[in-house]
Motif scaffolding. Structure first.
Motif, PDB file in Angstrom:
ATOM      1  N   ASP A  47      45.431  48.742  35.109  1.00 23.37           N
ATOM      2  CA  ASP A  47      44.662  49.825  35.717  1.00 23.37           C
ATOM      3  C   ASP A  47      43.232  49.834  35.190  1.00 23.37           C
ATOM      4  N   PHE A  48      43.078  49.652  33.869  1.00 23.37           N
ATOM      5  CA  PHE A  48      41.755  49.591  33.278  1.00 23.37           C
ATOM      6  C   PHE A  48      40.944  48.433  33.860  1.00 23.37           C
ATOM      7  N   ARG A  50      41.347  46.923  36.773  1.00 22.41           N
ATOM      8  CA  ARG A  50      40.995  47.224  38.166  1.00 22.41           C
ATOM      9  C   ARG A  50      39.765  48.122  38.228  1.00 22.41           C
ATOM     10  N   ASP A  51      39.729  49.127  37.356  1.00 22.04           N
ATOM     11  CA  ASP A  51      38.561  50.014  37.309  1.00 22.04           C
ATOM     12  C   ASP A  51      37.299  49.244  36.942  1.00 22.04           C
ATOM     13  N   GLN A  52      37.402  48.365  35.959  1.00 22.86           N
ATOM     14  CA  GLN A  52      36.248  47.572  35.542  1.00 22.86           C
ATOM     15  C   GLN A  52      35.779  46.650  36.669  1.00 22.86           C
ATOM     16  N   TRP A  54      36.190  47.192  39.880  1.00 24.85           N
ATOM     17  CA  TRP A  54      35.588  48.045  40.909  1.00 24.85           C
ATOM     18  C   TRP A  54      34.156  48.402  40.520  1.00 24.85           C
ATOM     19  N   ILE A  55      33.967  48.792  39.267  1.00 28.07           N
ATOM     20  CA  ILE A  55      32.623  49.151  38.800  1.00 28.07           C
ATOM     21  C   ILE A  55      31.691  47.949  38.904  1.00 28.07           C
ATOM     22  N   ASN A  58      30.692  47.056  42.450  1.00 31.46           N
ATOM     23  CA  ASN A  58      29.759  48.002  43.057  1.00 31.46           C
ATOM     24  C   ASN A  58      28.356  47.896  42.475  1.00 31.46           C
ATOM     25  N   TYR A  72      41.651  43.361  44.517  1.00 32.99           N
ATOM     26  CA  TYR A  72      42.139  44.284  43.508  1.00 32.99           C
ATOM     27  C   TYR A  72      43.622  44.136  43.240  1.00 32.99           C
TER      28      TYR A  72
END
Length: 76
Positions: A47-48, A50-52, A54-55, A58, A72
């Motif tokens: 999960d961490f 995936r967040d990284q 995504w950031i 973007n 993802y």
């Protein structure tokens, strides 16, 4: 939840681990042998990451990535 620390020799962390190192066993050992702790920790790490991703995707311009778009989820 604390981060797992795998017992992989340092000289083997530069590239992918050789076949002799069983990462699943390392994860279980790091979790004290508890499979639920190991699974929860791996899910939290995924999960961490995936967040990284995504950031980063973007913030990265389309020109720098030359049209590459991240996935993802793993495609089988």
């Amino acid at each position: 939840m604390t981060q797992l620390a795998l017992d992989i020799p340092e000289e083997e962390t530069v590239t992918q681990s050789p076949a002799e190192v069983d990462l699943a066993v390392s994860v279980l050992n790091a979790a004290g042998g508890d499979p639920l702790v190991a699974i929860r920790s791996l899910l939290a790490d995924a999960d961490f990451l995936r967040d990284q991703l995504w950031i980063a995707s973007n913030l990265m311009s389309k020109g720098i990535s030359r049209g590459w778009k991240p996935k993802y989820e793993r495609v089988s």
